[in-house]
Design an enzyme around this catalytic site. Structure first.
Site, mmCIF file in Angstrom:
data_model
loop_
_atom_site.group_PDB
_atom_site.id
_atom_site.type_symbol
_atom_site.label_atom_id
_atom_site.label_comp_id
_atom_site.label_asym_id
_atom_site.label_seq_id
_atom_site.Cartn_x
_atom_site.Cartn_y
_atom_site.Cartn_z
ATOM 1 N N SER A 10 0.832 -1.195 0.000
ATOM 2 C CA SER A 10 0.000 0.000 0.000
ATOM 3 C C SER A 10 0.875 1.256 0.000
ATOM 4 O O SER A 10 1.678 1.458 -0.914
ATOM 5 C CB SER A 10 -0.957 -0.039 1.195
ATOM 6 O OG SER A 10 -1.954 0.938 1.085
ATOM 7 N N ASP A 38 -10.065 -3.518 -5.326
ATOM 8 C CA ASP A 38 -9.200 -2.530 -4.673
ATOM 9 C C ASP A 38 -9.153 -1.285 -5.545
ATOM 10 O O ASP A 38 -8.831 -1.376 -6.736
ATOM 11 C CB ASP A 38 -7.797 -3.123 -4.510
ATOM 12 C CG ASP A 38 -6.827 -2.199 -3.784
ATOM 13 O OD1 ASP A 38 -7.211 -1.071 -3.417
ATOM 14 O OD2 ASP A 38 -5.663 -2.616 -3.586
ATOM 15 N N HIS A 95 -7.972 -4.980 -1.121
ATOM 16 C CA HIS A 95 -6.762 -4.345 -0.604
ATOM 17 C C HIS A 95 -6.294 -5.047 0.671
ATOM 18 O O HIS A 95 -7.091 -5.480 1.496
ATOM 19 C CB HIS A 95 -7.042 -2.871 -0.323
ATOM 20 C CG HIS A 95 -5.817 -2.078 -0.028
ATOM 21 N ND1 HIS A 95 -4.894 -1.755 -0.996
ATOM 22 C CD2 HIS A 95 -5.352 -1.551 1.129
ATOM 23 C CE1 HIS A 95 -3.918 -1.049 -0.454
ATOM 24 N NE2 HIS A 95 -4.168 -0.918 0.828
#
Length: 318
Positions: free
Chosen positions: A156, A253, A283
């Site tokens: 991320s 995501d 995610h």
């Protein structure tokens, strides 16, 4: 990619986490949000593999946690940048991930607590990564690292830190890393991509949350940092010379297209790249790996990529 219905095992795990976590209010002061997430991650995380040696060290005022498998010979090192939208996260929130990567890939993982936004905006995070990387190269053998075999990885927001670090090295003309592993990376500033729009209310991350995180890191839209490739790697026009890269993205995501765009740019620049797409996951799917077969398969692919890039300097064969 053509997505599949969201993995029911991961959905059930996320629902259980939400029930266990209790009330959450995005209006809470950031310090309270950070503390609540860290407490929840400590509560839910998997046990570390017992064979690992784990040590906390301060490197020029940066806290790092070293995960070292047994063995007398030096092993490849992994500079790991945690996720958390640049505003949260730490070695604590990613402890079990780093431990299992070290164990499965037989590498020394070095996770580090970079400075968080909005108190510290870009490029503070990349600067901290470079500081820790220099320490790994100069002092790595003392902690069991072969300083000639170091890759960078991150999930991320940490994917941006890892990619930004590789770009900073390229621009400085330094010796490149042996590889990059980017997990659901947040490396683009365009929040109007098809995945951002289609997955705006994804079960694990929303478009609005990402817009707030990007603003915390880069400042208001239109600020100079939005055009800095080290802050937003997808705006880079020259990626030639970056190390071989493994990227994993998930269909459910909003950040899916960020990773796809970067993979296409790397391929066009002649950089070896492997893109793995998870059609039924969302995610940070790795957090569900012990509760979902699909998530565990995705995590094992990440660990294999780390192993091959760190040990061999190349992507694993199909």
């Amino acid at each position: 990619m053509t997505s599949q219905p969201f993995d029911p095992e991961t959905r059930a795990h996320l629902a259980a986490l939400a029930r266990d976590a209790g009330p959450w209010d995005p209006a809470w002061p950031l310090a309270r949000q950070r503390a609540a997430w860290e407490a929840q991650c400590r509560k839910e995380r998997a046990r570390r593999p017992e064979r690992l040696m784990v040590e906390d060290i301060d490197v020029h005022a940066i806290h790092v946690r070293v995960y070292r498998p047994p063995g007398e010979d030096p092993k490849p090192g992994v500079l790991y940048a945690h996720g958390g939208g640049w505003t949260m996260g730490s070695c604590e929130t990613h402890d079990d991930l780093c431990a299992e990567l070290a164990d499965q890939a037989d590498v020394v993982v070095v996770c580090f607590d970079y400075r968080l936004a909005p108190e510290h905006r870009h490029p503070a995070q990349v600067e901290d990564a470079l500081t820790v990387l220099d320490w790994m190269k100069s002092s790595g053998r003392a902690i069991g690292i072969d300083p000639t075999h170091i890759i960078a990885a991150g999930d991320s927001a940490g994917g941006q830190v890892a990619a930004g670090t590789a770009l900073a090295i390229k621009y400085a003309g330094g010796p490149r890393l042996r590889g990059l592993v980017l997990i659901n990376p947040a490396i683009g500033g365009d929040t109007e991509t098809p995945s951002y729009l289609a997955e705006a209310n994804s079960p694990a991350l929303s478009r609005d949350e990402m817009i707030a995180c990007l603003t915390a890191l880069l400042g208001p839209k239109g600020s100079p940092h939005w055009n800095d490739p080290m802050g937003v790697p997808n705006v880079a026009t020259d990626l030639a010379g970056l190390p071989s890269c493994f990227i994993t993205v998930a269909a459910h995501d909003p950040l899916h297209d960020d990773g796809v765009i970067f993979a296409e740019k790397l391929k066009a620049a002649g950089v070896p790249v492997r893109l793995r797409e998870e059609p039924a996951l969302a995610h940070s799917y790795w957090r569900s790996r012990h509760h979902s077969t699909a998530a565990m398969e995705g995590f094992k692919a990440i660990a294999e990529a780390v192993r091959h890039l760190a040990h061999e300097g190349s992507l694993q064969p199909y």
